[in-house]
Motif scaffolding. Structure first.
Motif, PDB file in Angstrom:
ATOM      1  N   LEU A 160     -11.885  -4.536  -7.322  1.00 11.30           N
ATOM      2  CA  LEU A 160     -11.431  -4.363  -5.947  1.00 11.30           C
ATOM      3  C   LEU A 160     -11.602  -5.653  -5.147  1.00 11.30           C
ATOM      4  O   LEU A 160     -10.739  -5.996  -4.332  1.00 11.30           O
ATOM      5  CB  LEU A 160     -12.221  -3.227  -5.286  1.00 11.30           C
ATOM      6  N   ARG A 161     -12.679  -6.361  -5.407  1.00 16.05           N
ATOM      7  CA  ARG A 161     -12.909  -7.599  -4.654  1.00 16.05           C
ATOM      8  C   ARG A 161     -11.832  -8.641  -4.946  1.00 16.05           C
ATOM      9  O   ARG A 161     -11.478  -9.449  -4.074  1.00 16.05           O
ATOM     10  CB  ARG A 161     -14.292  -8.169  -4.967  1.00 16.05           C
ATOM     11  N   ARG A 164       0.834  -1.207   0.000  1.00 12.46           N
ATOM     12  CA  ARG A 164       0.000   0.000   0.000  1.00 12.46           C
ATOM     13  C   ARG A 164       0.861   1.247   0.000  1.00 12.46           C
ATOM     14  O   ARG A 164       0.570   2.233  -0.690  1.00 12.46           O
ATOM     15  CB  ARG A 164      -0.929  -0.008   1.212  1.00 12.46           C
ATOM     16  N   SER A 183      -5.953  -1.223  -8.192  1.00 12.78           N
ATOM     17  CA  SER A 183      -7.369  -0.868  -8.066  1.00 12.78           C
ATOM     18  C   SER A 183      -7.791   0.171  -9.098  1.00 12.78           C
ATOM     19  O   SER A 183      -8.968   0.249  -9.453  1.00 12.78           O
ATOM     20  CB  SER A 183      -7.652  -0.331  -6.657  1.00 12.78           C
ATOM     21  N   ARG A 215     -10.829  -2.512   2.132  1.00 10.43           N
ATOM     22  CA  ARG A 215     -11.663  -1.916   1.075  1.00 10.43           C
ATOM     23  C   ARG A 215     -11.811  -0.417   1.290  1.00 10.43           C
ATOM     24  O   ARG A 215     -11.779   0.365   0.336  1.00 10.43           O
ATOM     25  CB  ARG A 215     -13.033  -2.587   1.067  1.00 10.43           C
ATOM     26  N   THR A 219      -1.098  -1.521  -4.594  1.00  9.97           N
ATOM     27  CA  THR A 219      -2.527  -1.835  -4.553  1.00  9.97           C
ATOM     28  C   THR A 219      -3.364  -0.710  -5.156  1.00  9.97           C
ATOM     29  O   THR A 219      -4.408  -0.965  -5.760  1.00  9.97           O
ATOM     30  CB  THR A 219      -2.978  -2.093  -3.100  1.00  9.97           C
ATOM     31  N   LEU A 233      -8.483   1.258   0.294  1.00  6.65           N
ATOM     32  CA  LEU A 233      -8.213   1.269  -1.135  1.00  6.65           C
ATOM     33  C   LEU A 233      -9.178   2.159  -1.918  1.00  6.65           C
ATOM     34  O   LEU A 233      -8.816   2.725  -2.956  1.00  6.65           O
ATOM     35  CB  LEU A 233      -8.296  -0.158  -1.698  1.00  6.65           C
ATOM     36  N   SER A 234     -10.386   2.316  -1.406  1.00  7.02           N
ATOM     37  CA  SER A 234     -11.372   3.141  -2.110  1.00  7.02           C
ATOM     38  C   SER A 234     -11.358   4.587  -1.653  1.00  7.02           C
ATOM     39  O   SER A 234     -12.027   5.435  -2.229  1.00  7.02           O
ATOM     40  CB  SER A 234     -12.768   2.552  -1.914  1.00  7.02           C
TER      41      SER A 234
END
Length: 346
Positions: free
Chosen positions: A193-194, A178, A187, A341, A183, A344-345
């Motif tokens: 993403l999943r 990260r 993404s 999640r 990542t 990352l979002s």
């Protein structure tokens, strides 16, 4: 599967991991196995009554190099010495009547003397010395069956400790990917993403399973440890690996820099292991401490292995422990996936 293999390769890029993941567990199994009685001399207290038969039996009990006999004046002194741990066990040989063998229920080495005492008594009985028999006296039930290898005590505990500790320290890989933006780039591309989250979760599980299976197979080959029912043991290993993987997922997703997760990994990995009976046998805990131990997944894993290895339980016999471990894994993974999640979002 690809990301799981990538996480394993990443872990071993650091050469120090080769020692801590592969070598250190077996060194500690050896050391703790010796500490729990493997190869150590047993100290046996003897109170001998009058008569040639009693005196001969007392002498024979100290004839082997494995057992060192100490004579005591009476049964009260013998019982005190055994209870305080100065002697591993005691034998009372009256002038007539049964031989009494005193042991502590929570001392593995105490029970090792039972086979020796009974074998010597049988030899003496075969020589024509009549009236010799053994009566073993314990306080409560014994958690360590006669003949149990000392390595069978240390190996399961260290499997739990190293699986959890390795999982947490390997969470650093998730932090680094990260921090380097790996990542984030994934993404931003066509990868859903999943799929990224599932891959990272698979990587955490793969590391935990690798560590636990390595210790299980290695301890069987090097120390002859029997893990009991194979289906039950593999189920416990899998459930505890899921717990370690879930904890690593949550830890790795909660930080952006490597410093805090490394510190927390050591504190939680070693602290929860000690609290849950993975460094000191759970049987030696007091009532309150033993109750608190079951707040950790280690105590449930320890209890499951104890049933499988020491008491010949099957998969059905460890279902309650498996249920707790799987519930803990589900909670940890749910929190870890939610946190990753969100990171990352965001």
């Amino acid at each position: 599967m690809l990301m799981a293999g990538l996480n394993l390769r990443r872990m071993f890029r650091d050469r120090t991991n080769l020692f801590f993941v592969i070598v250190a567990p077996f060194l500690l199994i050896l050391v703790l196995g010796q500490l729990y009685g493997g190869g150590q001399q047993l100290r046996l207290g003897v109170v001998s009554g009058p008569g040639a038969a009693a005196e001969r039996l007392a002498g024979m009990l100290g004839s082997g190099g494995r057992v060192v006999v100490e004579r005591l004046p009476d049964e009260a002194a013998l019982r005190t010495a055994v209870e305080r741990g100065r002697l591993h066990a005691g034998v009372v040989i009256p002038g007539s009547g049964p031989v009494r063998h005193l042991v502590r229920a929570n001392d593995h080495r105490s029970h090792e003397t039972g086979a020796w005492v009974r074998s010597i008594v049988r030899q003496e009985a075969a020589r024509g010395q009549s009236g010799l028999e053994v009566r073993v006296t314990t306080s409560g039930t014994t958690p360590f069956p006669e003949g149990l290898s000392a390595y069978a005590i240390s190996a399961p505990s260290l499997l739990l400790m190293f699986t959890f500790l390795t999982s947490l320290t390997a969470a650093l890989g998730l932090v680094e990917t990260r921090a380097r933006g790996v990542t984030a780039r994934l993404s931003a591309g066509p990868t859903p993403l999943r799929t990224i989250v599932a891959g990272e979760a698979a990587g955490r599980i793969a590391i935990a399973l690798f560590q636990s299976l390595l210790i299980m197979v290695g301890s069987m080959a090097l120390f002859g440890v029997s893990w009991g029912d194979p289906v039950g043991s593999l189920a416990v290993v899998t459930a505890f690996s899921l717990v370690g993987g879930g904890a690593a997922m949550l830890l790795g997703a909660s930080f952006r820099t490597p410093g805090p997760p490394i510190s927390l990994a050591l504190v939680l990995g070693l602290g929860l292991s000690a609290m849950g009976g993975a460094t000191i046998p759970l049987e030696s805990f007091s009532g309150t401490m033993r109750t608190l131990a079951y707040l950790t997944p280690h105590a449930w894993g320890y209890d499951a292995f104890a049933r499988l290895i020491r008491h010949d339980a099957s998969l059905m016999g460890v279902l309650p422990q498996l249920g707790v471990l799987l519930a803990a894994a589900a909670v940890l993974f749910a929190l870890g996936v939610w946190r990753l999640r969100r990171a990352l979002s965001g």
